[in-house]
Design a protein around this motif. Sequence first.
Motif, short mmCIF file in Angstrom:
data_model
loop_
_atom_site.label_atom_id
_atom_site.label_comp_id
_atom_site.label_asym_id
_atom_site.label_seq_id
_atom_site.Cartn_x
_atom_site.Cartn_y
_atom_site.Cartn_z
N ILE A 104 -20.17 0.29 2.96
CA ILE A 104 -20.27 -0.56 4.16
C ILE A 104 -18.94 -1.25 4.42
O ILE A 104 -18.50 -1.38 5.56
CB ILE A 104 -21.40 -1.61 3.99
N LEU A 105 -18.27 -1.70 3.35
CA LEU A 105 -16.98 -2.35 3.50
C LEU A 105 -15.97 -1.40 4.14
O LEU A 105 -15.25 -1.76 5.07
CB LEU A 105 -16.46 -2.83 2.15
N GLN A 106 -15.94 -0.17 3.63
CA GLN A 106 -15.01 0.82 4.16
C GLN A 106 -15.30 1.14 5.62
O GLN A 106 -14.39 1.21 6.46
CB GLN A 106 -15.09 2.10 3.32
N GLU A 107 -16.58 1.27 5.95
CA GLU A 107 -16.98 1.61 7.31
C GLU A 107 -16.63 0.49 8.29
O GLU A 107 -16.10 0.73 9.38
CB GLU A 107 -18.48 1.89 7.37
N THR A 108 -16.92 -0.75 7.91
CA THR A 108 -16.61 -1.89 8.78
C THR A 108 -15.12 -2.04 8.97
O THR A 108 -14.64 -2.31 10.08
CB THR A 108 -17.20 -3.18 8.18
N LYS A 109 -14.38 -1.87 7.92
CA LYS A 109 -12.92 -2.00 7.97
C LYS A 109 -12.31 -0.99 8.94
O LYS A 109 -11.36 -1.30 9.67
CB LYS A 109 -12.35 -1.79 6.55
N GLU A 110 -12.85 0.22 8.97
CA GLU A 110 -12.32 1.27 9.84
C GLU A 110 -12.87 1.17 11.26
O GLU A 110 -12.12 1.30 12.23
CB GLU A 110 -12.67 2.64 9.25
N LYS A 111 -14.16 0.92 11.40
CA LYS A 111 -14.81 0.93 12.71
C LYS A 111 -14.47 -0.29 13.54
O LYS A 111 -14.36 -0.22 14.78
CB LYS A 111 -16.32 1.05 12.53
N GLY A 114 -9.60 -5.20 13.15
CA GLY A 114 -9.12 -6.31 13.97
C GLY A 114 -10.19 -7.05 14.72
O GLY A 114 -9.88 -7.96 15.49
N LYS A 115 -11.47 -6.71 14.50
CA LYS A 115 -12.56 -7.33 15.26
C LYS A 115 -13.57 -8.07 14.38
O LYS A 115 -14.37 -8.85 14.89
CB LYS A 115 -13.31 -6.28 16.07
N TYR A 116 -13.57 -7.83 13.10
CA TYR A 116 -14.58 -8.46 12.25
C TYR A 116 -14.05 -9.75 11.63
O TYR A 116 -12.84 -9.96 11.48
CB TYR A 116 -15.06 -7.49 11.16
N ILE A 117 -15.00 -10.62 11.30
CA ILE A 117 -14.68 -11.88 10.62
C ILE A 117 -14.94 -11.70 9.13
O ILE A 117 -15.99 -11.19 8.73
CB ILE A 117 -15.53 -13.04 11.15
N TRP A 146 -7.65 -6.63 0.41
CA TRP A 146 -7.92 -5.36 1.10
C TRP A 146 -8.72 -5.58 2.38
O TRP A 146 -8.37 -5.06 3.44
CB TRP A 146 -8.65 -4.43 0.15
N MET A 147 -9.78 -6.37 2.31
CA MET A 147 -10.61 -6.63 3.49
C MET A 147 -9.92 -7.58 4.48
O MET A 147 -10.19 -7.53 5.68
CB MET A 147 -11.97 -7.20 3.09
N ALA A 148 -9.04 -8.43 3.99
CA ALA A 148 -8.33 -9.36 4.88
C ALA A 148 -7.32 -8.64 5.77
O ALA A 148 -6.98 -9.14 6.85
CB ALA A 148 -7.63 -10.44 4.05
N GLU A 149 -6.85 -7.48 5.34
CA GLU A 149 -5.82 -6.75 6.09
C GLU A 149 -6.20 -6.51 7.55
O GLU A 149 -5.37 -6.65 8.44
CB GLU A 149 -5.55 -5.40 5.41
N ASP A 150 -7.45 -6.13 7.80
CA ASP A 150 -7.88 -5.74 9.14
C ASP A 150 -8.85 -6.73 9.77
O ASP A 150 -9.50 -6.41 10.77
CB ASP A 150 -8.51 -4.34 9.11
N ALA A 151 -9.00 -7.91 9.19
CA ALA A 151 -9.91 -8.91 9.73
C ALA A 151 -9.29 -9.63 10.92
O ALA A 151 -8.07 -9.78 11.01
CB ALA A 151 -10.29 -9.92 8.66
N MET A 152 -10.14 -10.06 11.86
CA MET A 152 -9.68 -10.87 12.98
C MET A 152 -9.28 -12.26 12.49
O MET A 152 -8.27 -12.83 12.92
CB MET A 152 -10.79 -11.00 14.03
N ALA A 153 -10.09 -12.81 11.61
CA ALA A 153 -9.85 -14.14 11.04
C ALA A 153 -10.66 -14.27 9.77
O ALA A 153 -11.54 -13.45 9.48
CB ALA A 153 -10.23 -15.23 12.04
#
Length: 360
Positions: A104-111, A114-117, A146-153
């Motif tokens: 789920i982490l991998q999927e959210t990070k890719e899908k 820049g949009k997830y919190i 790793w998860m912070a890389e593509d997070a919006m905030a």
Amino acid sequence: MAAIETFYDVIRRQGVTRRSFTKFCSLTAASLGMGPIGAAKIANALETKERTPVIWMHGLECTCCSESFIRSAHPLVKDVVLSMISLDYDDTIMAAAGHQAEAILQETKEKYKGKYILAVEGNPPLNEGGMFCIDGGKPFVEKLKWMAEDAMAIIAWGACASWGCVQAAKPNPTQATPIDKVIHDKPIIKVPGCPPIAEVMTGIVTYITTFGKLPELDRQGRPNMFYSQRIHDKCYRRPHFDAGQFVEQWDDESARKGHCLYKMGCKGPTTYNACSTVRWNGGVSFPIQSGHGCIGCSEDGFWDKGPFYERLTNIHQFGVEKNADEIGLAAAGVVGAAVATHAAATAVKRILSKNNDHSA
């Protein structure tokens, strides 16, 4: 192409009425200090915008932030709150486990790049390469970065993520570290407290969902809407502080009368939080109302600033009840001096006036 599922779509499917939805928007706007116009904006956003993906990760913590969050009274109840966001990952309450959860982490990070919190409860220990907190076979600090890389905030829930809390208290053998000391290239919202108030947590989520941006933050990274005032500023016992009426011993006459708890170690005068306005358990009470002083749990390093029952600050109260006579005499002295000065000035003017007349 499938239609975007909004928060409103989800709650209507769950049987929530339009009336309840409108009430929810009004209560939320009120808690955010936005008024009737804010309620309309919240309603419009929740009816039209796609739910915000949220990844909720846990480091060194006790899960008290999660326990507080799911007990929010307004926004309505946990079902509504969890419908507002798309909580894709939270290892405390999710059904998935093991490799399924990690996927789920991998999927959210890719899908949703820049949009997830990224909501973080707890903090990463850095000693021994982060081996004091292992998550999914990896040090938590590695997964966090790793998860912070593509997070919006990033939302730092509670004192643990915001300041370090008890894990980072001296001597801190694991080198537990606040989130902002590890993540430097993303906006971080600090929501301190041990735990934070439920309505504060859900209010911040609602704001981000509604406006698609972060709330205004103070210089320490805390939302101004909830952390701009000290508990002392809105405490119902404040008049007793100003009057110099203090509890001297537990269960003394002053304690029974509800006098100020400052001398018993209350940290309300130095603690920024919404406890005295939003309160806890659906607005029922807060520690000072229950007869216990504030321990300052939303402030940096509060575990190292104890003990909780000793007065550590040196704040001078007005003390009108104890010092009324002295204040009255001082005031009378000032007035007397002013009268005397005025009389002397008048006399001088008269003398000068007479001298001028004689000269003429």
